[in-house]
Design a protein around this motif. Structure first.
Motif, PDB file in Angstrom:
ATOM      1  N   GLU A 178       0.828  -1.207   0.000  1.00 40.30           N
ATOM      2  CA  GLU A 178       0.000   0.000   0.000  1.00 40.30           C
ATOM      3  C   GLU A 178       0.862   1.256   0.000  1.00 40.30           C
ATOM      4  O   GLU A 178       2.017   1.217   0.431  1.00 40.30           O
ATOM      5  CB  GLU A 178      -0.900   0.022   1.243  1.00 40.30           C
ATOM      6  CG  GLU A 178      -1.932  -1.063   1.263  1.00 40.30           C
ATOM      7  CD  GLU A 178      -2.757  -1.076   2.539  1.00 40.30           C
ATOM      8  OE1 GLU A 178      -3.969  -1.291   2.436  1.00 40.30           O
ATOM      9  OE2 GLU A 178      -2.187  -0.878   3.630  1.00 40.30           O
ATOM     10  N   PRO A 179       0.300   2.381  -0.431  1.00 40.88           N
ATOM     11  CA  PRO A 179       1.030   3.640  -0.286  1.00 40.88           C
ATOM     12  C   PRO A 179       1.377   3.838   1.195  1.00 40.88           C
ATOM     13  O   PRO A 179       0.534   3.602   2.063  1.00 40.88           O
ATOM     14  CB  PRO A 179       0.028   4.693  -0.774  1.00 40.88           C
ATOM     15  CG  PRO A 179      -0.897   3.948  -1.681  1.00 40.88           C
ATOM     16  CD  PRO A 179      -0.996   2.567  -1.090  1.00 40.88           C
ATOM     17  N   PRO A 180       2.606   4.244   1.476  1.00 42.26           N
ATOM     18  CA  PRO A 180       3.079   4.249   2.869  1.00 42.26           C
ATOM     19  C   PRO A 180       2.472   5.356   3.734  1.00 42.26           C
ATOM     20  O   PRO A 180       2.374   6.502   3.310  1.00 42.26           O
ATOM     21  CB  PRO A 180       4.585   4.436   2.723  1.00 42.26           C
ATOM     22  CG  PRO A 180       4.766   5.069   1.381  1.00 42.26           C
ATOM     23  CD  PRO A 180       3.646   4.615   0.532  1.00 42.26           C
ATOM     24  N   THR A 181       2.084   4.970   4.957  1.00 37.91           N
ATOM     25  CA  THR A 181       1.529   5.928   5.918  1.00 37.91           C
ATOM     26  C   THR A 181       2.389   6.091   7.172  1.00 37.91           C
ATOM     27  O   THR A 181       2.021   6.835   8.075  1.00 37.91           O
ATOM     28  CB  THR A 181       0.107   5.515   6.342  1.00 37.91           C
ATOM     29  OG1 THR A 181       0.172   4.201   6.935  1.00 37.91           O
ATOM     30  CG2 THR A 181      -0.853   5.506   5.161  1.00 37.91           C
ATOM     31  N   GLU A 182       3.527   5.447   7.229  1.00 34.37           N
ATOM     32  CA  GLU A 182       4.362   5.509   8.430  1.00 34.37           C
ATOM     33  C   GLU A 182       4.789   6.940   8.762  1.00 34.37           C
ATOM     34  O   GLU A 182       4.733   7.360   9.926  1.00 34.37           O
ATOM     35  CB  GLU A 182       5.616   4.629   8.280  1.00 34.37           C
ATOM     36  CG  GLU A 182       5.337   3.157   8.137  1.00 34.37           C
ATOM     37  CD  GLU A 182       5.103   2.702   6.685  1.00 34.37           C
ATOM     38  OE1 GLU A 182       5.030   3.557   5.764  1.00 34.37           O
ATOM     39  OE2 GLU A 182       4.974   1.490   6.485  1.00 34.37           O
ATOM     40  N   ALA A 183       5.211   7.703   7.760  1.00 33.26           N
ATOM     41  CA  ALA A 183       5.660   9.083   7.999  1.00 33.26           C
ATOM     42  C   ALA A 183       4.497   9.949   8.479  1.00 33.26           C
ATOM     43  O   ALA A 183       4.679  10.825   9.329  1.00 33.26           O
ATOM     44  CB  ALA A 183       6.283   9.671   6.731  1.00 33.26           C
ATOM     45  N   LEU A 184       3.312   9.721   7.947  1.00 38.11           N
ATOM     46  CA  LEU A 184       2.137  10.467   8.378  1.00 38.11           C
ATOM     47  C   LEU A 184       1.848  10.205   9.850  1.00 38.11           C
ATOM     48  O   LEU A 184       1.661  11.145  10.632  1.00 38.11           O
ATOM     49  CB  LEU A 184       0.922  10.081   7.528  1.00 38.11           C
ATOM     50  CG  LEU A 184      -0.420  10.613   8.026  1.00 38.11           C
ATOM     51  CD1 LEU A 184      -0.460  12.135   7.977  1.00 38.11           C
ATOM     52  CD2 LEU A 184      -1.562   9.991   7.242  1.00 38.11           C
ATOM     53  N   ILE A 185       1.791   8.948  10.240  1.00 38.28           N
ATOM     54  CA  ILE A 185       1.475   8.604  11.630  1.00 38.28           C
ATOM     55  C   ILE A 185       2.522   9.186  12.566  1.00 38.28           C
ATOM     56  O   ILE A 185       2.193   9.766  13.611  1.00 38.28           O
ATOM     57  CB  ILE A 185       1.335   7.076  11.788  1.00 38.28           C
ATOM     58  CG1 ILE A 185       0.097   6.590  11.019  1.00 38.28           C
ATOM     59  CG2 ILE A 185       1.255   6.680  13.260  1.00 38.28           C
ATOM     60  CD1 ILE A 185      -0.004   5.094  10.866  1.00 38.28           C
ATOM     61  N   ALA A 186       3.787   9.070  12.211  1.00 40.20           N
ATOM     62  CA  ALA A 186       4.856   9.627  13.046  1.00 40.20           C
ATOM     63  C   ALA A 186       4.716  11.145  13.182  1.00 40.20           C
ATOM     64  O   ALA A 186       4.844  11.701  14.283  1.00 40.20           O
ATOM     65  CB  ALA A 186       6.222   9.267  12.470  1.00 40.20           C
ATOM     66  N   ALA A 187       4.432  11.841  12.087  1.00 40.78           N
ATOM     67  CA  ALA A 187       4.292  13.302  12.124  1.00 40.78           C
ATOM     68  C   ALA A 187       3.088  13.721  12.965  1.00 40.78           C
ATOM     69  O   ALA A 187       3.159  14.713  13.706  1.00 40.78           O
ATOM     70  CB  ALA A 187       4.176  13.858  10.707  1.00 40.78           C
ATOM     71  N   LEU A 188       2.000  13.004  12.839  1.00 42.18           N
ATOM     72  CA  LEU A 188       0.823  13.322  13.638  1.00 42.18           C
ATOM     73  C   LEU A 188       1.119  13.164  15.123  1.00 42.18           C
ATOM     74  O   LEU A 188       0.763  14.032  15.937  1.00 42.18           O
ATOM     75  CB  LEU A 188      -0.358  12.432  13.238  1.00 42.18           C
ATOM     76  CG  LEU A 188      -0.966  12.700  11.873  1.00 42.18           C
ATOM     77  CD1 LEU A 188      -1.925  11.575  11.486  1.00 42.18           C
ATOM     78  CD2 LEU A 188      -1.670  14.048  11.853  1.00 42.18           C
ATOM     79  N   ARG A 189       1.762  12.076  15.483  1.00 37.97           N
ATOM     80  CA  ARG A 189       2.106  11.849  16.892  1.00 37.97           C
ATOM     81  C   ARG A 189       3.081  12.906  17.394  1.00 37.97           C
ATOM     82  O   ARG A 189       2.923  13.419  18.501  1.00 37.97           O
ATOM     83  CB  ARG A 189       2.665  10.442  17.076  1.00 37.97           C
ATOM     84  CG  ARG A 189       1.588   9.387  16.978  1.00 37.97           C
ATOM     85  CD  ARG A 189       2.143   8.002  17.178  1.00 37.97           C
ATOM     86  NE  ARG A 189       1.061   7.030  17.297  1.00 37.97           N
ATOM     87  CZ  ARG A 189       1.216   5.731  17.144  1.00 37.97           C
ATOM     88  NH1 ARG A 189       2.401   5.228  16.870  1.00 37.97           N
ATOM     89  NH2 ARG A 189       0.193   4.913  17.270  1.00 37.97           N
ATOM     90  N   GLU A 190       4.090  13.227  16.580  1.00 37.26           N
ATOM     91  CA  GLU A 190       5.054  14.256  16.972  1.00 37.26           C
ATOM     92  C   GLU A 190       4.392  15.600  17.195  1.00 37.26           C
ATOM     93  O   GLU A 190       4.814  16.379  18.048  1.00 37.26           O
ATOM     94  CB  GLU A 190       6.149  14.388  15.913  1.00 37.26           C
ATOM     95  CG  GLU A 190       7.142  13.252  15.907  1.00 37.26           C
ATOM     96  CD  GLU A 190       8.106  13.311  14.732  1.00 37.26           C
ATOM     97  OE1 GLU A 190       8.274  14.396  14.136  1.00 37.26           O
ATOM     98  OE2 GLU A 190       8.687  12.262  14.419  1.00 37.26           O
TER      99      GLU A 190
END
Length: 178
Positions: A58-70
């Motif tokens: 799938e298109p990656p969402t790891e950076a999104l989740i990390a940025a939201l948490r940060e």
């Protein structure tokens, strides 16, 4: 796009496997950063965000989740129930779930899809999980689907129960309201 869901899903999944096998880690990281940047631009600071942890195809969402948490956002992540409905958790502990109605508290809901039509119809994986979950969203919540650029189509096969999305994000195209 094939006109029935089974053939469409089969074709898209094959394309995604081929993309995964050919894509470099740097290209996947760049796709994830583009997705993150596009979605972060529409996030309200006060409401939780429902998202999902992407699979390798799938298109990656790891950076999104990390940025939201940060940034201090509460991030709701789905937990698949035995009946294929979605419960939600707000951290890394999958045993501490919030209930199926937790999605109603999200201001932005980021959903996976295999394809999105320009009218907002979404072709999902076939279990109906997100169709059921999206029926419980709050009025006014922004629903954003994430797909690869070639998975944005003029039409996708659909059924009456399919829930539409408000916007789509692709790595190269950014966010587009539908």
């Amino acid at each position: 796009m094939p006109d029935d869901k089974v053939r469409a899903r089969r074709a898209i999944r094959a394309g995604r496997r081929a993309r995964r096998d050919a894509q470099s880690a740097a290209d996947r990281r760049a796709d994830g950063e583009a997705i993150r940047d596009a979605i972060i631009s529409v996030i309200s600071p006060e409401a939780p965000v429902a998202a999902y942890e992407s699979l390798a195809t799938e298109p990656p969402t790891e950076a999104l989740i990390a940025a939201l948490r940060e940034a201090g956002h509460e991030v709701l992540l789905p937990v698949l129930l035995p009946d294929k409905d979605l419960d939600w958790r707000s951290g890394d502990d999958e045993t501490q779930t919030l209930g199926t109605d937790a999605i109603a508290g999200a201001g932005v809901i980021v959903v996976p899809a295999l394809a999105i039509a320009r009218d907002g119809l979404r072709l999902g994986q076939g279990g109906g999980s997100y169709d059921r979950a999206l029926a419980r969203r709050a009025p006014g919540a922004l629903v954003v689907a994430v797909v690869y650029d070639d998975e944005l189509a003029d039409v996708v096969p659909s059924d009456p129960h399919d829930q539409a999305v408000d916007a789509v994000v692709t790595p190269a195209g950014g966010l587009a309201r539908l």
